[in-house]
Design a protein around this motif. Structure first.
Motif: not given
Length: 182
Positions: A50-68, A72-82
């Motif tokens: 799953v290629v995603c950003g930090y914040k989605l319309a309905d959840m943060l990437y951390t929540e999505l990772r927990e539900y996956l 499945f692996e995740m490629l997070l595209v975001a600024s480093p401080e996030k």
């Protein structure tokens, strides 16, 4: 090859990432704007990225990772401080602004790692319990005694019958014992 799902809150960004990945040789099966859509896709697949950003319309990437699912692996595209403080398992981070070269190399690295794990899982044979091992051994001994076969020949015969009938080798050994014992 693993399937790729792209999810960003901005549909145009998601489509642009999908186009880059597709040109790079990745198979993107879905473009989403919400985590719920991603979870729907994951129900249909065995594994993927799953290629995603930090914040989605309905959840943060951390929540999505927990539900996956764990496959499945995740490629997070975001600024480093996030994301740099978050060391979540199954999440690889890629810094914004994104470079095409970095995105494609990171995806290829993740796909190769998934492929290696898949091959390793296939190599691991399921362990048989002693009762199953005894059934196979008895069937081989019966074949060896009645048909003058070596142990290797008897084993190959059981394997071939197993593949031809679509049964596993334990079921085939049971059949051989029931037929030849009569």
């Amino acid at each position: 090859m693993a399937d790729v799902i792209v999810v960003f809150p901005n549909k145009d960004n998601a489509i642009n990432i999908r186009n880059i990945l597709t040109r790079g040789g990745c198979e993107v099966i879905g473009v989403c704007t919400t985590g719920a859509q991603v979870l729907h896709y994951t129900e249909l697949l065995d594994e993927g990225i799953v290629v995603c950003g930090y914040k989605l319309a309905d959840m943060l990437y951390t929540e999505l990772r927990e539900y996956l699912p764990k496959e499945f692996e995740m490629l997070l595209v975001a600024s480093p401080e996030k994301w740099q403080g978050d060391n979540m398992e199954g999440v690889v981070g890629l810094n914004m602004p994104i470079k095409v070269y970095d995105l494609l190399n990171t995806m290829n690295m993740m796909l190769q790692a998934m492929d290696r794990r898949r091959r390793k899982r296939k190599k691991e044979r399921p362990q048989r319990d002693p009762k199953q091992q005894k059934l196979i051994k008895d069937a081989k001994e019966l074949l060896m005694a009645r048909n003058n076969m070596t142990e290797e020949e008897a084993h190959r015969y059981l394997q071939k019958c197993s593949m031809d009938s679509g049964n596993n080798i334990v079921e085939t050994a049971e059949m051989v014992l029931s037929i030849m014992s009569e």
